[in-house]
Design a protein around this motif. Structure first.
Motif, PDB file in Angstrom:
ATOM      1  N   MET A  20      17.353   9.697 -10.941  1.00 54.31           N
ATOM      2  CA  MET A  20      17.139   9.032  -9.644  1.00 54.31           C
ATOM      3  C   MET A  20      15.815   9.496  -9.041  1.00 54.31           C
ATOM      4  O   MET A  20      15.517  10.692  -9.028  1.00 54.31           O
ATOM      5  N   LEU A  21      15.035   8.557  -8.542  1.00 53.78           N
ATOM      6  CA  LEU A  21      13.735   8.886  -7.968  1.00 53.78           C
ATOM      7  C   LEU A  21      13.889   9.659  -6.664  1.00 53.78           C
ATOM      8  O   LEU A  21      14.776   9.380  -5.853  1.00 53.78           O
ATOM      9  N   LYS A  22      13.002  10.620  -6.447  1.00 55.29           N
ATOM     10  CA  LYS A  22      13.049  11.426  -5.239  1.00 55.29           C
ATOM     11  C   LYS A  22      12.444  10.671  -4.058  1.00 55.29           C
ATOM     12  O   LYS A  22      11.571   9.829  -4.221  1.00 55.29           O
ATOM     13  N   THR A  23      12.905  11.011  -2.879  1.00 52.98           N
ATOM     14  CA  THR A  23      12.329  10.442  -1.662  1.00 52.98           C
ATOM     15  C   THR A  23      12.731  11.322  -0.480  1.00 52.98           C
ATOM     16  O   THR A  23      13.487  12.282  -0.627  1.00 52.98           O
ATOM     17  N   PHE A  24      12.242  11.007   0.694  1.00 51.43           N
ATOM     18  CA  PHE A  24      12.624  11.722   1.905  1.00 51.43           C
ATOM     19  C   PHE A  24      13.945  11.151   2.415  1.00 51.43           C
ATOM     20  O   PHE A  24      14.353  10.054   2.033  1.00 51.43           O
ATOM     21  N   SER A  25      14.607  11.868   3.293  1.00 55.68           N
ATOM     22  CA  SER A  25      15.991  11.519   3.643  1.00 55.68           C
ATOM     23  C   SER A  25      16.160  10.759   4.940  1.00 55.68           C
ATOM     24  O   SER A  25      17.220  10.167   5.184  1.00 55.68           O
ATOM     25  N   ILE A  26      15.135  10.758   5.789  1.00 51.26           N
ATOM     26  CA  ILE A  26      15.291  10.140   7.116  1.00 51.26           C
ATOM     27  C   ILE A  26      14.397   8.922   7.239  1.00 51.26           C
ATOM     28  O   ILE A  26      13.174   9.012   7.049  1.00 51.26           O
ATOM     29  N   GLY A  27      14.974   7.770   7.569  1.00 56.50           N
ATOM     30  CA  GLY A  27      14.194   6.577   7.884  1.00 56.50           C
ATOM     31  C   GLY A  27      13.440   6.004   6.702  1.00 56.50           C
ATOM     32  O   GLY A  27      13.789   6.199   5.539  1.00 56.50           O
ATOM     33  N   GLY A  28      12.369   5.267   7.034  1.00 54.24           N
ATOM     34  CA  GLY A  28      11.544   4.641   6.016  1.00 54.24           C
ATOM     35  C   GLY A  28      11.798   3.148   5.890  1.00 54.24           C
ATOM     36  O   GLY A  28      12.873   2.643   6.231  1.00 54.24           O
ATOM     37  N   ILE A  29      10.785   2.440   5.423  1.00 55.21           N
ATOM     38  CA  ILE A  29      10.871   0.992   5.241  1.00 55.21           C
ATOM     39  C   ILE A  29      10.270   0.634   3.882  1.00 55.21           C
ATOM     40  O   ILE A  29       9.755   1.493   3.176  1.00 55.21           O
ATOM     41  N   HIS A  30      10.338  -0.633   3.546  1.00 56.78           N
ATOM     42  CA  HIS A  30       9.784  -1.074   2.263  1.00 56.78           C
ATOM     43  C   HIS A  30       9.015  -2.388   2.460  1.00 56.78           C
ATOM     44  O   HIS A  30       9.491  -3.462   2.105  1.00 56.78           O
ATOM     45  N   PRO A  31       7.791  -2.293   3.014  1.00 60.39           N
ATOM     46  CA  PRO A  31       6.983  -3.507   3.165  1.00 60.39           C
ATOM     47  C   PRO A  31       6.484  -3.996   1.807  1.00 60.39           C
ATOM     48  O   PRO A  31       6.450  -3.244   0.832  1.00 60.39           O
ATOM     49  N   GLU A  32       6.102  -5.255   1.748  1.00 63.12           N
ATOM     50  CA  GLU A  32       5.582  -5.819   0.510  1.00 63.12           C
ATOM     51  C   GLU A  32       4.327  -5.061   0.085  1.00 63.12           C
ATOM     52  O   GLU A  32       3.450  -4.777   0.894  1.00 63.12           O
ATOM     53  N   GLY A  33       4.227  -4.745  -1.205  1.00 61.33           N
ATOM     54  CA  GLY A  33       3.139  -3.903  -1.700  1.00 61.33           C
ATOM     55  C   GLY A  33       1.774  -4.565  -1.657  1.00 61.33           C
ATOM     56  O   GLY A  33       0.787  -3.963  -1.222  1.00 61.33           O
ATOM     57  N   ASN A  34       1.681  -5.799  -2.122  1.00 64.94           N
ATOM     58  CA  ASN A  34       0.407  -6.546  -2.133  1.00 64.94           C
ATOM     59  C   ASN A  34      -0.743  -5.752  -2.758  1.00 64.94           C
ATOM     60  O   ASN A  34      -1.864  -5.759  -2.257  1.00 64.94           O
TER      61      ASN A  34
ATOM     62  N   VAL B  29       0.396   9.326  -3.547  1.00 62.91           N
ATOM     63  CA  VAL B  29       1.410   8.313  -3.248  1.00 62.91           C
ATOM     64  C   VAL B  29       0.786   6.943  -2.981  1.00 62.91           C
ATOM     65  O   VAL B  29       1.221   5.925  -3.521  1.00 62.91           O
ATOM     66  N   GLU B  30      -0.242   6.942  -2.115  1.00 63.24           N
ATOM     67  CA  GLU B  30      -0.899   5.691  -1.701  1.00 63.24           C
ATOM     68  C   GLU B  30       0.143   4.648  -1.310  1.00 63.24           C
ATOM     69  O   GLU B  30       0.245   3.566  -1.881  1.00 63.24           O
ATOM     70  N   CYS B  31       0.934   4.995  -0.282  1.00 62.39           N
ATOM     71  CA  CYS B  31       2.063   4.139   0.116  1.00 62.39           C
ATOM     72  C   CYS B  31       1.647   2.967   0.996  1.00 62.39           C
ATOM     73  O   CYS B  31       2.433   2.031   1.180  1.00 62.39           O
ATOM     74  N   GLU B  32       0.446   3.004   1.567  1.00 65.13           N
ATOM     75  CA  GLU B  32      -0.011   1.860   2.372  1.00 65.13           C
ATOM     76  C   GLU B  32      -0.087   0.605   1.504  1.00 65.13           C
ATOM     77  O   GLU B  32      -0.640   0.637   0.403  1.00 65.13           O
ATOM     78  N   PRO B  33       0.473  -0.501   1.968  1.00 68.49           N
ATOM     79  CA  PRO B  33       0.307  -1.767   1.239  1.00 68.49           C
ATOM     80  C   PRO B  33      -1.178  -2.085   1.027  1.00 68.49           C
ATOM     81  O   PRO B  33      -2.035  -1.633   1.786  1.00 68.49           O
ATOM     82  N   TYR B  34      -1.466  -2.804  -0.021  1.00 68.56           N
ATOM     83  CA  TYR B  34      -2.802  -3.296  -0.381  1.00 68.56           C
ATOM     84  C   TYR B  34      -3.721  -2.259  -1.031  1.00 68.56           C
ATOM     85  O   TYR B  34      -4.449  -2.586  -1.966  1.00 68.56           O
ATOM     86  N   LEU B  35      -3.738  -1.016  -0.560  1.00 71.99           N
ATOM     87  CA  LEU B  35      -4.736  -0.047  -1.036  1.00 71.99           C
ATOM     88  C   LEU B  35      -4.455   0.417  -2.470  1.00 71.99           C
ATOM     89  O   LEU B  35      -3.307   0.698  -2.831  1.00 71.99           O
ATOM     90  N   THR B  36      -5.517   0.518  -3.276  1.00 70.87           N
ATOM     91  CA  THR B  36      -5.365   0.913  -4.682  1.00 70.87           C
ATOM     92  C   THR B  36      -6.452   1.876  -5.165  1.00 70.87           C
ATOM     93  O   THR B  36      -6.570   2.131  -6.354  1.00 70.87           O
ATOM     94  N   SER B  37      -7.249   2.422  -4.271  1.00 69.41           N
ATOM     95  CA  SER B  37      -8.365   3.275  -4.697  1.00 69.41           C
ATOM     96  C   SER B  37      -7.877   4.551  -5.374  1.00 69.41           C
ATOM     97  O   SER B  37      -8.408   4.962  -6.416  1.00 69.41           O
ATOM     98  N   ASP B  38      -6.853   5.211  -4.821  1.00 71.62           N
ATOM     99  CA  ASP B  38      -6.312   6.411  -5.459  1.00 71.62           C
ATOM    100  C   ASP B  38      -5.718   6.071  -6.819  1.00 71.62           C
ATOM    101  O   ASP B  38      -5.827   6.852  -7.775  1.00 71.62           O
ATOM    102  N   HIS B  39      -5.046   4.935  -6.899  1.00 73.17           N
ATOM    103  CA  HIS B  39      -4.459   4.463  -8.162  1.00 73.17           C
ATOM    104  C   HIS B  39      -5.526   4.375  -9.244  1.00 73.17           C
ATOM    105  O   HIS B  39      -5.370   4.895 -10.360  1.00 73.17           O
TER     106      HIS B  39
END
Length: 442
Positions: free
Chosen positions: A1-15, A165-175
């Motif tokens: 199972m993938l790790k994550t934080f335990s409180i809150g969070g959302i899942h916007p479209e990645g784009n 992580v680069e969790c912001e939608p759209y951004l891919t420079s770190d990737h």
């Protein structure tokens, strides 16, 4: 199972429209406008004057305090003037403006592509030279790296966490940097490990980058003590406190820093910059940024020189689409709208997002329906609906006691609000005022 934080969070479209776009080099500008404040902390002080000749990599503004950062020329040419110019926030700030003539680098910079793996500098020399190179956090916060690495008396780190992580939608420079500069990143991580005297480093990467996870896992096997931690794709996974909770299951107390739980966090792009600074004697005067948007002709990742006008990088990506209504510096969740395309790109420029009218138009604000969605998604366990009301009413004492300063300004509350309430806008205003009160109190 993938790790994550335990409180809150959302899942916007990645784009992640530019994820397959290899890093390209942006042409050098004809005029570079280099701000002397590209970091959290005190602005640097210019040490050049009008008419001076400068080379690429030359120090042109010196850090004016411990929490400050050196500024180096990204171009060669003549200092045209030192003047106040508009920056990405819309405020006028001091910048060194250089007319470009050729591309002459300091002879001390190693421009070869050869990988240098042997680390010869001591931990003290590493921290000093990272400061000399003007390296800041490249994830967006731009906190001077040497300050993070200078642990407070009595504090000891046992793990280095690399934010890839680069969790912001759209951004891919770190990737893209991970795919194209993995070995250099690993050496940079080893340098950072030596600087804070730890034997373990964890690189957190979201699961929406399987190619980066696979590549970094393969490369990291050659470097002892470095492990890859795949994380659930969940915004704001890249928040410092959320990343620490996900990777090592430690909770940072309110108002405390990561070192309180034995961790130091650095961005993956910063790790690459550290490699270049220590192994190649190259200051931070260029970086990679994403230029993207659904209407943009060529969503791309560009390596640019600091001081390049925003318009140059947009033109290189196919030009400004006719339906563009807003240009965001950064990602859609935490980025800020630009006031002009003539402002300069800086060390903190991780990306530019071009949005059409239908993507930016604010919907009519309605009364709060007490649904509690903003509370359930807040990764810091706050009550955004209440903080907004307190900010409106200028109840700063209550804002402080209700932990408004713990807000990481991720925007999850505004994103999920069915009443379209500008929760984050008001929370930012209230947080800014409470911050002023706290500083005055000290």
């Amino acid at each position: 199972m993938l790790k994550t934080f335990s409180i809150g969070g959302i899942h916007p479209e990645g784009n992640k429209l530019s994820a397959k776009s290899a890093i390209q080099e942006l042409p050098i500008p004809k005029i570079a406008t280099i701000p002397i404040a590209q970091h959290i902390g005190a602005p640097a002080k210019a040490i050049v004057k009008k008419g001076d000749e400068v080379k690429v990599g030359q120090l042109i503004a010196k850090a004016s305090g411990f929490v400050s950062a050196n500024i180096h020329s990204s171009v060669s040419g003549t200092v045209f003037k030192i003047d106040d110019v508009m920056d990405a926030t819309g405020f006028r700030r001091t910048a060194i403006i250089i007319k470009v003539d050729g591309d002459e680098w300091l002879e001390t910079i190693d421009r070869s592509k050869d990988l240098v793996t042997e680390i010869t500098q001591t931990k003290e020399e590493i921290i000093k030279n990272i400061g000399e190179a003007g390296i800041v956090g490249l994830g967006g916060a731009t906190f001077p790296a040497h300050v993070k690495l200078s642990l407070p008396p009595g504090k000891v780190a046992d793990v280095l966490i690399i934010n890839a992580v680069e969790c912001e939608p759209y951004l891919t420079s770190d990737h893209r940097v991970m795919l194209e500069k993995a070995d250099e990143i690993m050496v940079g991580i080893q340098i950072l490990m030596k600087a804070i005297d730890v034997k373990r480093a964890i690189i957190g990467i979201e699961s929406n980058k399987p190619d980066a996870i696979a590549h970094m896992t393969q490369i990291s096997s050659k470097y002892p003590g470095i492990e890859i931690c795949p994380l659930k794709t969940q915004y704001p996974q890249g928040g410092e406190k959320q990343l620490i909770a996900a990777t090592i299951k430690r909770e940072i107390p309110s108002g405390a820093l990561p070192i309180e739980v034995g961790a130091v966090v650095q961005n993956v792009g910063s790790a690459f910059a550290v490699y270049e600074a220590i192994q190649k004697n190259k200051p931070l005067f260029e970086r990679v940024a994403t230029v993207t948007g659904k209407s943009l002709k060529n969503p791309s990742n560009w390596k640019f020189r600091v001081g390049t006008p925003v318009n140059d990088i947009i033109e290189a990506s196919g030009g400004l689409p006719e339906d563009t209504a807003k240009i965001i510096a950064g990602g859609p969740m935490m980025g800020k709208a630009l006031v002009s395309v003539d402002v300069p790109l800086t060390k903190g420029s991780s990306g530019l997002l071009l949005l059409a009218e239908e993507e930016t138009a604010r919907k009519d604000i309605k009364a709060c329906i007490r649904c509690g969605k903003c509370v359930s998604v807040c990764p810091m366990g706050l009550e955004p609906y209440l903080l907004m009301v307190l900010a409106e009413k200028k109840n700063y004492e209550r804002l402080e006691s209700d932990s408004v300063m713990d807000c990481i300004e991720c925007g999850s509350c505004s994103f999920t609000c069915p009443a379209n309430r500008p929760l984050l806008d008001y929370i930012r205003l209230g947080k800014g005022k409470v911050g002023q009160i706290l500083r005055a109190r000290k």
